[in-house]
Design a protein around this motif. Sequence first.
Motif, PDB file in Angstrom:
ATOM      1  N   SER A 199       0.832  -1.840  -0.238  1.00 48.72           N
ATOM      2  CA  SER A 199      -0.122  -0.505  -0.246  1.00 48.72           C
ATOM      3  C   SER A 199       0.737   1.041  -0.057  1.00 48.72           C
ATOM      4  N   ALA A 200       1.728   1.531   0.149  1.00 49.11           N
ATOM      5  CA  ALA A 200       2.723   2.455   0.369  1.00 49.11           C
ATOM      6  C   ALA A 200       3.551   2.956  -1.226  1.00 49.11           C
ATOM      7  N   ALA A 201       3.661   1.153  -1.525  1.00 55.73           N
ATOM      8  CA  ALA A 201       4.387   2.066  -2.722  1.00 55.73           C
ATOM      9  C   ALA A 201       3.888   2.655  -3.712  1.00 55.73           C
ATOM     10  N   HIS A 202       4.329   3.458  -5.077  1.00 54.78           N
ATOM     11  CA  HIS A 202       3.647   3.880  -6.185  1.00 54.78           C
ATOM     12  C   HIS A 202       3.484   2.927  -6.850  1.00 54.78           C
ATOM     13  N   ILE A 203       4.305   2.141  -7.132  1.00 47.07           N
ATOM     14  CA  ILE A 203       4.232   1.026  -8.213  1.00 47.07           C
ATOM     15  C   ILE A 203       4.825  -0.431  -7.182  1.00 47.07           C
ATOM     16  N   VAL A 204       3.632  -1.644  -8.106  1.00 48.01           N
ATOM     17  CA  VAL A 204       4.851  -3.103  -7.904  1.00 48.01           C
ATOM     18  C   VAL A 204       5.039  -3.457  -9.096  1.00 48.01           C
ATOM     19  N   ALA A 205       6.509  -3.793  -9.019  1.00 49.94           N
ATOM     20  CA  ALA A 205       7.208  -4.386 -10.235  1.00 49.94           C
ATOM     21  C   ALA A 205       7.414  -5.769 -10.279  1.00 49.94           C
ATOM     22  N   MET A 206       6.903  -6.786 -11.103  1.00 48.13           N
ATOM     23  CA  MET A 206       7.751  -7.835 -10.831  1.00 48.13           C
ATOM     24  C   MET A 206       7.901  -8.268 -12.070  1.00 48.13           C
ATOM     25  N   PRO A 207       9.148  -8.349 -12.604  1.00 45.95           N
ATOM     26  CA  PRO A 207       9.544  -8.437 -14.209  1.00 45.95           C
ATOM     27  C   PRO A 207      10.397  -9.770 -14.335  1.00 45.95           C
ATOM     28  N   SER A 208       9.444 -10.885 -13.803  1.00 49.96           N
ATOM     29  CA  SER A 208      10.467 -11.874 -13.514  1.00 49.96           C
ATOM     30  C   SER A 208      10.667 -12.583 -14.648  1.00 49.96           C
ATOM     31  N   LEU A 209      12.186 -13.107 -14.924  1.00 54.41           N
ATOM     32  CA  LEU A 209      12.202 -13.768 -16.346  1.00 54.41           C
ATOM     33  C   LEU A 209      10.966 -15.669 -16.427  1.00 54.41           C
ATOM     34  N   TYR A 210      10.934 -15.829 -15.097  1.00 60.81           N
ATOM     35  CA  TYR A 210       9.817 -16.818 -15.242  1.00 60.81           C
ATOM     36  C   TYR A 210       9.616 -16.752 -14.192  1.00 60.81           C
ATOM     37  N   GLU A 211       8.058 -17.561 -13.821  1.00 56.41           N
ATOM     38  CA  GLU A 211       7.454 -17.993 -12.107  1.00 56.41           C
ATOM     39  C   GLU A 211       6.394 -18.662 -12.887  1.00 56.41           C
ATOM     40  N   GLY A 212       6.194 -20.058 -12.366  1.00 55.96           N
ATOM     41  CA  GLY A 212       4.937 -20.412 -11.771  1.00 55.96           C
ATOM     42  C   GLY A 212       3.673 -20.567 -11.380  1.00 55.96           C
ATOM     43  N   PHE A 213       4.237 -18.723 -10.784  1.00 57.52           N
ATOM     44  CA  PHE A 213       2.654 -18.417 -10.416  1.00 57.52           C
ATOM     45  C   PHE A 213       3.005 -17.215 -10.423  1.00 57.52           C
ATOM     46  N   GLY A 214       3.004 -16.639  -9.252  1.00 54.79           N
ATOM     47  CA  GLY A 214       3.946 -14.617  -9.040  1.00 54.79           C
ATOM     48  C   GLY A 214       2.891 -14.045  -8.019  1.00 54.79           C
ATOM     49  N   LEU A 215       2.440 -14.987  -6.936  1.00 59.86           N
ATOM     50  CA  LEU A 215       1.554 -13.665  -5.512  1.00 59.86           C
ATOM     51  C   LEU A 215       1.976 -12.385  -5.665  1.00 59.86           C
ATOM     52  N   PRO A 216       3.167 -12.152  -5.622  1.00 59.67           N
ATOM     53  CA  PRO A 216       3.152 -10.563  -5.320  1.00 59.67           C
ATOM     54  C   PRO A 216       2.302  -9.446  -6.931  1.00 59.67           C
TER      55      PRO A 216
END
Length: 338
Positions: A276-293
């Motif tokens: 909530s405090a963040a301006h943006i959430v970034a998850m630019p992973s090369l691979y994820e099985g799901f990606g909860l964030p």
Amino acid sequence: MRIALDYTAAYEQGGGIGRYVRELTAALGRLAPEDEYLLFVAGFGARPLPPLPGENFAWKLTRVSPRWWARLWHRLQLPIPVEWFTGSVDIFHATDFTLPPTKKTTRTLLTVHDLSFVRVPDSASPSLRTYLNVVVPRSVARADHVLADSQATKDDLIELYGTSPDKITVLLSGVDSRFRRVTDAGIISAVRNKYNLPRQPFIFSIGTVQPRKNYARLIGALAQLRRKGHDLALVIAGGKGWLDDEIYASLETHRVADSVRFIGYAADDDLPALYSAAHIVAMPSLYEGFGLPVLEGMACGTPVLTSNVSSLPEVAGSAAIMVDPYSTDAIAAGLEQL
């Protein structure tokens, strides 16, 4: 029924797989207590155990570490059935990629979270990759049924291991109701002070510090934005991983060391306030099985940037900016758009 779950990952890991097992166990505890659940923990003794989620749950413990069990069960292939610790069970659920020896009468369920060690081989150390490339396909073949975290992981199991589609069920992760926008200024202030968060707007990323999370390119994208006059910082939450030299070197290469903070493992209870405090959430992973964030960031009302590969489009749908994770320019453009 008597159902045993391998709770070891929940006991020793703070990251995604540990949370998967903790949340799964808690959800089972909210169901009608018709079955008996036995929680197997290897390496017990390093820290206290959490409260059991219900009266129909019991601990089944061994002080032998997971590393030693990997040697005994998977390298030496000693036929020591896990029922020596759990007692006789109807089902054993192996929650973390590998299936231990079991009695012939025990039905087995195996969760495979991803095949990153095959798809992105540089994301794991050579020794770990060699181990997983032997043990995981063998475990998948032995298991009566397999849970995949996403359709992308199911597709990988079919393509790479030749697993029958009928043997695999996709079990998408959910987001706990506590992940919602935190508007209480006191809670936000307390979390800012606890983790020494920057005062200017910041991008928040979470995950073990390792190459697959693509932090080096994310840092490069931050540098581009700062050169264009955007006063942004980057906060990375996650335990120390492996092959991370390039990530830390990128701080000096792009001259943004003062604008990037590694806060280490963040407690689960603090995550809604951090999102909530963040301006943006970034998850630019090369691979994820799901990606909860991705899911958690959206639940907390913060705009999300993620990758257009593996399972991440399944999670994000049309509710996030998706970019090519191998392009620093694309990551920077997506962040600027957000």
